[in-house]
Design a protein around this motif. Structure first.
Motif, PDB file in Angstrom:
ATOM      1  N   ARG A 124     183.324 -29.661  -3.897  1.00 50.14           N
ATOM      2  CA  ARG A 124     183.787 -29.059  -2.638  1.00 50.14           C
ATOM      3  C   ARG A 124     185.207 -28.529  -2.807  1.00 50.14           C
ATOM      4  O   ARG A 124     185.982 -29.065  -3.586  1.00 50.14           O
ATOM      5  N   ASN A 125     185.522 -27.483  -2.030  1.00 47.72           N
ATOM      6  CA  ASN A 125     186.894 -26.969  -2.043  1.00 47.72           C
ATOM      7  C   ASN A 125     187.592 -27.373  -0.752  1.00 47.72           C
ATOM      8  O   ASN A 125     186.997 -28.014   0.126  1.00 47.72           O
ATOM      9  N   ASP A 127     188.359 -25.731   1.782  1.00 49.60           N
ATOM     10  CA  ASP A 127     187.756 -25.137   2.980  1.00 49.60           C
ATOM     11  C   ASP A 127     186.424 -25.776   3.347  1.00 49.60           C
ATOM     12  O   ASP A 127     185.770 -25.368   4.298  1.00 49.60           O
ATOM     13  N   HIS A 129     183.709 -25.678   1.455  1.00 49.10           N
ATOM     14  CA  HIS A 129     182.566 -25.033   0.801  1.00 49.10           C
ATOM     15  C   HIS A 129     182.040 -25.932  -0.308  1.00 49.10           C
ATOM     16  O   HIS A 129     182.806 -26.623  -0.979  1.00 49.10           O
ATOM     17  N   ARG A 130     180.746 -25.884  -0.516  1.00 46.92           N
ATOM     18  CA  ARG A 130     180.101 -26.763  -1.491  1.00 46.92           C
ATOM     19  C   ARG A 130     179.378 -25.957  -2.560  1.00 46.92           C
ATOM     20  O   ARG A 130     178.702 -24.978  -2.257  1.00 46.92           O
ATOM     21  N   LEU A 131     179.540 -26.400  -3.822  1.00 48.92           N
ATOM     22  CA  LEU A 131     178.745 -25.879  -4.932  1.00 48.92           C
ATOM     23  C   LEU A 131     178.118 -27.085  -5.624  1.00 48.92           C
ATOM     24  O   LEU A 131     178.763 -28.126  -5.773  1.00 48.92           O
ATOM     25  N   ALA A 146     175.103 -22.314  -4.785  1.00 53.71           N
ATOM     26  CA  ALA A 146     175.547 -22.345  -3.398  1.00 53.71           C
ATOM     27  C   ALA A 146     174.258 -22.359  -2.583  1.00 53.71           C
ATOM     28  O   ALA A 146     173.596 -21.331  -2.443  1.00 53.71           O
ATOM     29  N   ASP A 151     175.180 -19.411  -8.351  1.00 48.50           N
ATOM     30  CA  ASP A 151     176.544 -18.889  -8.296  1.00 48.50           C
ATOM     31  C   ASP A 151     176.979 -18.445  -9.687  1.00 48.50           C
ATOM     32  O   ASP A 151     177.455 -17.343  -9.870  1.00 48.50           O
ATOM     33  N   PHE A 169     187.706 -26.191  -6.654  1.00 48.86           N
ATOM     34  CA  PHE A 169     186.728 -27.206  -6.282  1.00 48.86           C
ATOM     35  C   PHE A 169     187.044 -28.533  -6.963  1.00 48.86           C
ATOM     36  O   PHE A 169     187.590 -28.556  -8.069  1.00 48.86           O
TER      37      PHE A 169
END
Length: 172
Positions: A124-125, A127, A129-131, A146, A151, A169
């Motif tokens: 996660r970053n 913000d 967001h998840r990868l 993603a 990605d 991340f």
């Protein structure tokens, strides 16, 4: 997650390993037949279920800087496969050659392939967001996703981690 007792029994089922108790209830399993400097196969197996298996000579397995893979979330079959591969990688050259051939040709069996498909990490970053990062055995690549969309793809775990860190991340 399988229990400490189950993980301990799995490691004990390998006759080539010697059980050694260490501090705080943890257990190590040594491979005295290792031709490498490294002798510990199972490291700091803890009553809370956490522990590590040496995978520093194996391809496609995420490890820490010392070459150990975390086994907290592995199934019994995945743990057996990883321990067997670790022993093979530390053993006599004919066993190492067999392990290298397995890596070149892909996983040595459906059971081995299962280990790789279960090694998934969530990143996660700031913000939120998840990868998701995981190994795709059919492509022999580490992929970031993603959701359901690819990605990025990388040849090594290290390259994938470097990319994720550069993009802000962190492993969650």
């Amino acid at each position: 997650m399988i229990s400490f007792e189950e993980k301990d029994a799995i490691a004990a089922s390998f006759p080539e390993l010697t059980r050694k108790e260490v501090s705080m209830g943890r257990v190590n399993y040594h491979f005295e037949g290792s031709i490498q400097e490294k002798k510990i196969v199972v490291y700091h197996l803890h009553p809370n279920g956490n522990g590590f298996v040496y995978a520093g000579l194996l391809g496609g397995v995420p490890t820490d800087e010392k070459g150990f893979a975390n086994i907290r979330e592995l199934t019994a079959d995945e743990l057996k496969t990883l321990i067997r591969r670790s022993i093979r990688s530390l053993g006599p050259e004919d066993a190492q050659e067999e392990e290298k051939l397995d890596e070149v040709e892909g996983a040595s069996s459906a059971e081995d392939e299962e280990v790789f498909t279960e090694l998934r990490e969530e990143w996660r970053n700031a913000d939120g967001h998840r990868l998701d990062l995981h190994f795709e055995p059919e492509d022999e690549m580490w992929m970031t996703f993603a959701g359901d969309m690819i990605d990025s793809a990388f040849e090594t775990y290290e390259e994938a981690v470097e990319y994720l860190q550069e993009e802000g991340f962190v492993r969650s």
